[in-house]
Scaffold this motif. Sequence first.
Motif, PDB file in Angstrom:
ATOM      1  N   GLN A  66      64.698 -60.039  26.577  1.00  0.00           N
ATOM      2  CA  GLN A  66      64.593 -61.332  27.238  1.00  0.00           C
ATOM      3  C   GLN A  66      65.944 -61.996  27.476  1.00  0.00           C
ATOM      4  O   GLN A  66      66.073 -62.850  28.350  1.00  0.00           O
ATOM      5  CB  GLN A  66      63.680 -62.267  26.428  1.00  0.00           C
ATOM      6  N   HIS A  67      66.969 -61.597  26.722  1.00  0.00           N
ATOM      7  CA  HIS A  67      68.311 -62.166  26.881  1.00  0.00           C
ATOM      8  C   HIS A  67      69.224 -61.278  27.724  1.00  0.00           C
ATOM      9  O   HIS A  67      70.392 -61.609  27.914  1.00  0.00           O
ATOM     10  CB  HIS A  67      68.946 -62.373  25.504  1.00  0.00           C
ATOM     11  N   THR A 111      56.806 -55.123  18.903  1.00  0.00           N
ATOM     12  CA  THR A 111      56.805 -56.241  19.851  1.00  0.00           C
ATOM     13  C   THR A 111      57.663 -57.418  19.387  1.00  0.00           C
ATOM     14  O   THR A 111      57.975 -58.294  20.196  1.00  0.00           O
ATOM     15  CB  THR A 111      55.368 -56.744  20.098  1.00  0.00           C
ATOM     16  N   THR A 112      58.046 -57.457  18.120  1.00  0.00           N
ATOM     17  CA  THR A 112      58.908 -58.565  17.686  1.00  0.00           C
ATOM     18  C   THR A 112      60.236 -58.563  18.421  1.00  0.00           C
ATOM     19  O   THR A 112      60.892 -59.610  18.499  1.00  0.00           O
ATOM     20  CB  THR A 112      59.163 -58.516  16.164  1.00  0.00           C
ATOM     21  N   THR A 166      62.926 -63.855  14.895  1.00  0.00           N
ATOM     22  CA  THR A 166      61.637 -63.909  15.571  1.00  0.00           C
ATOM     23  C   THR A 166      61.129 -65.348  15.530  1.00  0.00           C
ATOM     24  O   THR A 166      60.926 -65.905  14.451  1.00  0.00           O
ATOM     25  CB  THR A 166      60.633 -62.973  14.883  1.00  0.00           C
ATOM     26  N   VAL A 167      60.937 -65.946  16.693  1.00  0.00           N
ATOM     27  CA  VAL A 167      60.645 -67.384  16.756  1.00  0.00           C
ATOM     28  C   VAL A 167      59.185 -67.667  17.105  1.00  0.00           C
ATOM     29  O   VAL A 167      58.828 -68.810  17.392  1.00  0.00           O
ATOM     30  CB  VAL A 167      61.582 -68.096  17.754  1.00  0.00           C
ATOM     31  N   PHE A 168      58.336 -66.637  17.094  1.00  0.00           N
ATOM     32  CA  PHE A 168      56.906 -66.812  17.279  1.00  0.00           C
ATOM     33  C   PHE A 168      56.185 -66.340  16.023  1.00  0.00           C
ATOM     34  O   PHE A 168      56.598 -65.346  15.408  1.00  0.00           O
ATOM     35  CB  PHE A 168      56.399 -65.981  18.466  1.00  0.00           C
ATOM     36  N   PRO A 169      55.092 -66.990  15.622  1.00  0.00           N
ATOM     37  CA  PRO A 169      54.331 -66.517  14.462  1.00  0.00           C
ATOM     38  C   PRO A 169      53.543 -65.261  14.831  1.00  0.00           C
ATOM     39  O   PRO A 169      52.783 -65.252  15.796  1.00  0.00           O
ATOM     40  CB  PRO A 169      53.392 -67.687  14.153  1.00  0.00           C
ATOM     41  N   VAL A 170      53.742 -64.185  14.083  1.00  0.00           N
ATOM     42  CA  VAL A 170      53.037 -62.939  14.394  1.00  0.00           C
ATOM     43  C   VAL A 170      52.087 -62.516  13.282  1.00  0.00           C
ATOM     44  O   VAL A 170      51.314 -61.566  13.456  1.00  0.00           O
ATOM     45  CB  VAL A 170      54.033 -61.790  14.672  1.00  0.00           C
ATOM     46  N   GLN A 175      51.483 -68.338  20.071  1.00  0.00           N
ATOM     47  CA  GLN A 175      51.497 -66.881  19.962  1.00  0.00           C
ATOM     48  C   GLN A 175      51.421 -66.246  21.340  1.00  0.00           C
ATOM     49  O   GLN A 175      50.965 -66.857  22.297  1.00  0.00           O
ATOM     50  CB  GLN A 175      50.349 -66.382  19.097  1.00  0.00           C
ATOM     51  N   ILE A 176      51.868 -65.001  21.425  1.00  0.00           N
ATOM     52  CA  ILE A 176      51.781 -64.225  22.655  1.00  0.00           C
ATOM     53  C   ILE A 176      50.642 -63.229  22.499  1.00  0.00           C
ATOM     54  O   ILE A 176      50.641 -62.439  21.562  1.00  0.00           O
ATOM     55  CB  ILE A 176      53.100 -63.475  22.930  1.00  0.00           C
ATOM     56  N   PRO A 177      49.661 -63.217  23.398  1.00  0.00           N
ATOM     57  CA  PRO A 177      48.543 -62.271  23.271  1.00  0.00           C
ATOM     58  C   PRO A 177      49.029 -60.825  23.203  1.00  0.00           C
ATOM     59  O   PRO A 177      49.934 -60.427  23.936  1.00  0.00           O
ATOM     60  CB  PRO A 177      47.732 -62.522  24.552  1.00  0.00           C
ATOM     61  N   GLY A 178      48.441 -60.071  22.300  1.00  0.00           N
ATOM     62  CA  GLY A 178      48.775 -58.659  22.173  1.00  0.00           C
ATOM     63  C   GLY A 178      49.985 -58.364  21.323  1.00  0.00           C
ATOM     64  O   GLY A 178      50.370 -57.199  21.182  1.00  0.00           O
ATOM     65  N   MET A 179      50.589 -59.393  20.748  1.00  0.00           N
ATOM     66  CA  MET A 179      51.788 -59.169  19.955  1.00  0.00           C
ATOM     67  C   MET A 179      51.617 -59.591  18.500  1.00  0.00           C
ATOM     68  O   MET A 179      52.578 -59.593  17.737  1.00  0.00           O
ATOM     69  CB  MET A 179      52.984 -59.907  20.571  1.00  0.00           C
ATOM     70  N   GLN A 180      50.405 -59.965  18.111  1.00  0.00           N
ATOM     71  CA  GLN A 180      50.171 -60.348  16.734  1.00  0.00           C
ATOM     72  C   GLN A 180      50.347 -59.131  15.824  1.00  0.00           C
ATOM     73  O   GLN A 180      50.090 -57.984  16.223  1.00  0.00           O
ATOM     74  CB  GLN A 180      48.767 -60.927  16.558  1.00  0.00           C
TER      75      GLN A 180
END
Length: 478
Positions: free
Chosen positions: A41-42, A67-68, A78-82, A89-94
């Motif tokens: 992403q960066h 996916t992290t 990692t700035v999203f809770p997985v 959250q992002i679907p499919g990345m838990q």
Amino acid sequence: MASFVERHGLWGDDQRASAAELVARIDAGEIETLRFAFPDQHGILRGKTLVAAEAKGALSDGVNLTTTLLLKDTSHKTVFPVFNSGGYQIPGMQGASDFTIVADPATFRVLPWTNKAGWVLCDAYSTDGQPSPVSSRQIMTRAVNELDALGYEFVAGLEVEFHVFRLDDPNMALTDSGQPGTPPTVSLLSHGAQYLTEMRYDRVDDVMELLRVQLQALGLPLRSLEVEFGPSQFELTFSPTVGLAPADLMILVRSAIKQICYRAGYHATFMCRPRIPNVMSSGWHLHQSLRSKATGQNAFVPQVEGADLSPLGLQYLAGLKTHACGAAALASPTINGYRRYRPFSLAPDRAVWARDNRAAMLRVLGGVGQSATRIENRVGEPTANPYLYMASQLYAGLDGIARQLDPGPSADVPYETQAELLPRSLGEALQCLRNDACLVEKLGPGFVDYFCHIKEAEIARFNLDVSEWEHREYFDLF
């Protein structure tokens, strides 16, 4: 059993042919390791290196990664809770599940600075074969395809400024570890303020030759090597390429320069404004035009004497101007990058265009009878993810064409022209992006939320630290 690529129909005939050639080179012993890299992403390359025997199968089966990697900020946190059920959250990345990167065999390169190592650029897919919704290369692919449907190709040339320092101490003591760790201690290769002097170039010729030889051996379309104005500051320019290739080129250029320099005892950085005395900010000037697929001709060349651009070119220009603030976070995605936007600094501070004027955000070059007629956008910083930056340009320009927008008159005194000011901070730029309905729709609302969440996490970390300025300003006074 069919491979991942075969099951999901991910390659065309050219890619299959390129893959067969690569396998033949592996079998001939030319390649002993192959780096599978994807742009995150960066715009940072991540991936895995496979030994030759394993690499052959991975070309068509893909390489699984966690996916992290898609959920990290610039500190690699990692700035999203997985691992929990609440929060954003992002679907499919838990659960730190897998995704698959698949090589684009046409991007294969041999890395000349290491032993029998190959490199191939990959696209990110969900494990069900769908393009990852947060893959920046996939986002630009969509934009290129939309332009293709109109009968045009995207053509872009790169001017990239950066700094190279002598690496005095990499700061690898145990106490220097962290997230991020202590940056290296460096010293200058040259003083500043001698822009394009031959004597200054000759004094850094060993570095320039190091870069020239290796980049040309890598097969990159290098045009020029230049001494920039700031201390230890340089600029490289590259010939125009088409479609996805300019973004692929920028990704490889940054990674290659950093690797080449580090191996030789130097530290290269594309950070916009390093904290060194008398520094000059580094920019990334993106030269862009459209080319007719039917005729192969530059579609921006005007046919009327005295005109700056063709009607199509003016509409594209108007789109870039209209969406300048919305696209700013993609052109300049770091907190540091906004220290560059200031008047009378050869960096733009407002959304204006002008005929061959380096103070303007959008500088128009060329004219009647000139095949290289183009628009130079001077807003970007060299850290930008090139896929997102270029996708924003394409979507903005396409909106200008679709709505037949008018860019208005040339701003002959750009720093005095009354116009919309560019965002002055990353936070302001993110809000402008959220407010730009066209870019949100084209990039995808889910992607914009995702991108802004990552960048807002970086801003929050920045705001937690007490800066040296604050300490010096208030510690004794109050």
